[in-house]
Scaffold this motif. Structure first.
Motif, PDB file in Angstrom:
ATOM      1  N   LYS A  98       0.848  -1.194   0.000  1.00  0.00           N
ATOM      2  CA  LYS A  98       0.000   0.000   0.000  1.00  0.00           C
ATOM      3  C   LYS A  98       0.884   1.244   0.000  1.00  0.00           C
ATOM      4  O   LYS A  98       1.800   1.387   0.813  1.00  0.00           O
ATOM      5  N   LEU A  99       0.603   2.159  -0.925  1.00  0.00           N
ATOM      6  CA  LEU A  99       1.385   3.392  -0.997  1.00  0.00           C
ATOM      7  C   LEU A  99       0.791   4.453  -0.085  1.00  0.00           C
ATOM      8  O   LEU A  99      -0.411   4.465   0.179  1.00  0.00           O
ATOM      9  N   SER A 100       1.648   5.364   0.378  1.00  0.00           N
ATOM     10  CA  SER A 100       1.150   6.476   1.197  1.00  0.00           C
ATOM     11  C   SER A 100       0.532   7.527   0.270  1.00  0.00           C
ATOM     12  O   SER A 100       0.741   7.504  -0.944  1.00  0.00           O
ATOM     13  N   LYS A 101      -0.200   8.441   0.879  1.00  0.00           N
ATOM     14  CA  LYS A 101      -0.847   9.491   0.080  1.00  0.00           C
ATOM     15  C   LYS A 101       0.211  10.312  -0.662  1.00  0.00           C
ATOM     16  O   LYS A 101       0.042  10.654  -1.836  1.00  0.00           O
ATOM     17  N   ARG A 102       1.326  10.589   0.017  1.00  0.00           N
ATOM     18  CA  ARG A 102       2.364  11.382  -0.618  1.00  0.00           C
ATOM     19  C   ARG A 102       2.992  10.625  -1.789  1.00  0.00           C
ATOM     20  O   ARG A 102       3.298  11.213  -2.833  1.00  0.00           O
ATOM     21  N   GLN A 103       3.166   9.321  -1.614  1.00  0.00           N
ATOM     22  CA  GLN A 103       3.732   8.541  -2.713  1.00  0.00           C
ATOM     23  C   GLN A 103       2.790   8.552  -3.924  1.00  0.00           C
ATOM     24  O   GLN A 103       3.225   8.660  -5.073  1.00  0.00           O
ATOM     25  N   GLU A 104       1.487   8.464  -3.658  1.00  0.00           N
ATOM     26  CA  GLU A 104       0.507   8.539  -4.753  1.00  0.00           C
ATOM     27  C   GLU A 104       0.613   9.889  -5.464  1.00  0.00           C
ATOM     28  O   GLU A 104       0.561   9.970  -6.692  1.00  0.00           O
ATOM     29  N   GLN A 105       0.786  10.960  -4.659  1.00  0.00           N
ATOM     30  CA  GLN A 105       0.914  12.298  -5.245  1.00  0.00           C
ATOM     31  C   GLN A 105       2.145  12.388  -6.136  1.00  0.00           C
ATOM     32  O   GLN A 105       2.098  12.947  -7.231  1.00  0.00           O
ATOM     33  N   ILE A 106       3.243  11.821  -5.657  1.00  0.00           N
ATOM     34  CA  ILE A 106       4.487  11.872  -6.431  1.00  0.00           C
ATOM     35  C   ILE A 106       4.309  11.147  -7.767  1.00  0.00           C
ATOM     36  O   ILE A 106       4.710  11.642  -8.828  1.00  0.00           O
ATOM     37  N   VAL A 163      11.678   4.342  -2.591  1.00  0.00           N
ATOM     38  CA  VAL A 163      10.693   3.254  -2.521  1.00  0.00           C
ATOM     39  C   VAL A 163      10.001   3.091  -3.872  1.00  0.00           C
ATOM     40  O   VAL A 163       9.885   1.983  -4.403  1.00  0.00           O
ATOM     41  N   LEU A 164       9.556   4.209  -4.453  1.00  0.00           N
ATOM     42  CA  LEU A 164       8.829   4.140  -5.725  1.00  0.00           C
ATOM     43  C   LEU A 164       9.708   3.616  -6.850  1.00  0.00           C
ATOM     44  O   LEU A 164       9.236   2.929  -7.754  1.00  0.00           O
ATOM     45  N   THR A 165      10.995   3.947  -6.793  1.00  0.00           N
ATOM     46  CA  THR A 165      11.913   3.454  -7.813  1.00  0.00           C
ATOM     47  C   THR A 165      12.154   1.962  -7.614  1.00  0.00           C
ATOM     48  O   THR A 165      12.113   1.168  -8.566  1.00  0.00           O
ATOM     49  N   MET A 166      12.326   1.568  -6.345  1.00  0.00           N
ATOM     50  CA  MET A 166      12.571   0.156  -6.080  1.00  0.00           C
ATOM     51  C   MET A 166      11.367  -0.709  -6.443  1.00  0.00           C
ATOM     52  O   MET A 166      11.502  -1.809  -6.964  1.00  0.00           O
ATOM     53  N   LEU A 167      10.175  -0.189  -6.178  1.00  0.00           N
ATOM     54  CA  LEU A 167       8.964  -0.956  -6.485  1.00  0.00           C
ATOM     55  C   LEU A 167       8.677  -1.006  -7.976  1.00  0.00           C
ATOM     56  O   LEU A 167       7.887  -1.812  -8.438  1.00  0.00           O
ATOM     57  N   GLY A 168       9.308  -0.117  -8.745  1.00  0.00           N
ATOM     58  CA  GLY A 168       9.139  -0.187 -10.195  1.00  0.00           C
ATOM     59  C   GLY A 168       8.184   0.836 -10.787  1.00  0.00           C
ATOM     60  O   GLY A 168       7.938   0.825 -11.986  1.00  0.00           O
ATOM     61  N   TYR A 169       7.605   1.717  -9.946  1.00  0.00           N
ATOM     62  CA  TYR A 169       6.717   2.750 -10.511  1.00  0.00           C
ATOM     63  C   TYR A 169       7.516   3.769 -11.311  1.00  0.00           C
ATOM     64  O   TYR A 169       7.108   4.206 -12.370  1.00  0.00           O
ATOM     65  N   GLY A 208      16.123  13.123 -14.855  1.00  0.00           N
ATOM     66  CA  GLY A 208      15.131  13.133 -13.789  1.00  0.00           C
ATOM     67  C   GLY A 208      14.320  11.860 -13.758  1.00  0.00           C
ATOM     68  O   GLY A 208      14.652  10.872 -14.421  1.00  0.00           O
ATOM     69  N   TYR A 209      13.236  11.912 -12.994  1.00  0.00           N
ATOM     70  CA  TYR A 209      12.377  10.746 -12.825  1.00  0.00           C
ATOM     71  C   TYR A 209      11.344  10.674 -13.934  1.00  0.00           C
ATOM     72  O   TYR A 209      10.832  11.694 -14.383  1.00  0.00           O
ATOM     73  N   ASP A 254       2.250   1.033 -13.538  1.00  0.00           N
ATOM     74  CA  ASP A 254       1.857   0.353 -12.311  1.00  0.00           C
ATOM     75  C   ASP A 254       2.545  -1.012 -12.307  1.00  0.00           C
ATOM     76  O   ASP A 254       2.309  -1.827 -13.194  1.00  0.00           O
ATOM     77  N   PRO A 255       3.414  -1.263 -11.317  1.00  0.00           N
ATOM     78  CA  PRO A 255       4.172  -2.514 -11.357  1.00  0.00           C
ATOM     79  C   PRO A 255       3.297  -3.759 -11.323  1.00  0.00           C
ATOM     80  O   PRO A 255       3.685  -4.795 -11.853  1.00  0.00           O
ATOM     81  N   THR A 256       2.104  -3.653 -10.732  1.00  0.00           N
ATOM     82  CA  THR A 256       1.227  -4.828 -10.734  1.00  0.00           C
ATOM     83  C   THR A 256       0.791  -5.145 -12.159  1.00  0.00           C
ATOM     84  O   THR A 256       0.829  -6.293 -12.598  1.00  0.00           O
ATOM     85  N   HIS A 257       0.392  -4.089 -12.913  1.00  0.00           N
ATOM     86  CA  HIS A 257       0.022  -4.317 -14.314  1.00  0.00           C
ATOM     87  C   HIS A 257       1.216  -4.849 -15.097  1.00  0.00           C
ATOM     88  O   HIS A 257       1.087  -5.768 -15.905  1.00  0.00           O
ATOM     89  N   LEU A 258       2.379  -4.263 -14.846  1.00  0.00           N
ATOM     90  CA  LEU A 258       3.575  -4.700 -15.569  1.00  0.00           C
ATOM     91  C   LEU A 258       3.907  -6.153 -15.218  1.00  0.00           C
ATOM     92  O   LEU A 258       4.291  -6.931 -16.083  1.00  0.00           O
ATOM     93  N   GLU A 259       3.725  -6.500 -13.942  1.00  0.00           N
ATOM     94  CA  GLU A 259       3.993  -7.874 -13.515  1.00  0.00           C
ATOM     95  C   GLU A 259       3.009  -8.837 -14.165  1.00  0.00           C
ATOM     96  O   GLU A 259       3.375  -9.923 -14.603  1.00  0.00           O
TER      97      GLU A 259
END
Lengths: 207, 207
Positions: free
Chosen positions: B2-10, B42-48, B56-57, B62-67
């Motif tokens: 589960k991502l945090s709200k800030r991670q979703e914003q990023i 975290v977002l880079t490690m998870l694959g987003y 830059g980034y 979505d890594p689940t879709h990619l998986e």
């Protein structure tokens, strides 16, 4: 994310021996506890393993499968269902055959006073068509599979439940129903819907 | 995970603005660069997200879709296909109807000297059955959909390709074929196979 060979080994050990402490895992691998510390954090963070204090690590499952399941559990039947083809039980087999061609569907749901009483498949229609019956005079109620031998599903059920029912009962189309004893048909969930979902879930995230 | 709200914003910011530097992301969020450092890792490690030096980034998906896609791309048609129902083009429509009932299948593949020349669906059979033809004297070649209007697939193609073809062309069953100009039918890939795969992929990992 691709796991290292050692991470794969650790998963295997925890699957077989868990719950197991980090020290014991290191012992089996003939490595120092410090060497596998990072592997254990990664596997825990990714969701393969979880740890309970004073108990040790245990196996949670392949996170991709768990993610897929969570995703499928989170999608409701009503989000992907199609419009149902419904005929009254007094309609003729000929009407049923016309519906198959006009609406290009495989299964017709049959109602009495608006409530589900049965269903008719292409196979049922084909059986009648080669039989010695007057297609225009035989009502669909004569050839339908009857309630309660119909597997149905609710609009709020998950698509995973639907896919399981379709697989288990070898059916082509589930009527999506609301109500308690008297069921109203509000949709149709078929293997076509499930197949389309697969295409979408595996597709680009950009749309 | 589960991502945090800030991670979703990023993720949202990078999807819309990427490629974008960490400093600029922090600026949009009105936060210090240090505050979001951990989120970006975290977002880079998870694959987003992924990062390119001096650029830059950018958003990977979505890594689940990619998986899911990677998983579907990695499963070959031959791993989940069924045994095909095949009849010679000289067989009668009546033989075709019998095959549908005996083998409980929806589509029959039609061959000439062992090579694919067409296919016949339940709908084709139903059309004949209500028509003015002698079912025992009419050959299947009279009512079949002919090559080259048949979508087929190879045993080594991915199940994702198969699901896409089934969806796009609105077909029930793909003949699995080998050969160049002359195609030999070695299997049958249907929506039933895809549905079963969904049940398995979302199922317990324990089996």
């Amino acid at each position: 994310m691709k796991l290292s060979k050692r991470q794969e080994q650790i998963i295997q050990i925890v699957r077989e021996e868990g719950p197991i402490t980090g020290d014991d895992i290191a012992g089996i691998l003939d490595l120092a506890r410090g060497t596998i510390r990072n592997d254990l954090s990664v596997l825990t963070m990714l969701g393969y393993l979880d740890a309970r204090p004073k108990v040790g690590y245990y196996y949670k499952g392949d996170p991709t499968h768990l993610e897929i399941r969570k995703m499928l559990d989170g999608i409701h039947v009503e989000e992907i269902m199609s419009v149902p083809a419904v005929l009254d039980e007094k309609a003729s087999v000929y009407d049923g055959i016309c519906a198959v061609f006009l609406e290009n569907i495989g299964t017709i749901f049959i109602t009495r006073q608006g409530f589900l009483v049965g269903c008719v498949s292409r196979k049922d229609l084909l059986r009648s068509a080669i039989g010695q019956v007057d297609l225009e005079k035989t009502p669909l109620s004569m050839i339908m599979t009857r309630m309660p031998n119909i597997i149905s599903i609710g609009p709020k059920d998950s698509v995973y439940t639907a896919a399981q029912a379709i697989d288990q009962w070898e059916i082509d189309a589930l009527p999506v129903v609301v109500g308690e004893e008297q069921l109203k048909v509000v949709g149709r969930l078929t293997k076509t819907n499930i197949n389309r979902l697969v295409v979408e879930l595996g597709g680009d995230d950009e749309s």
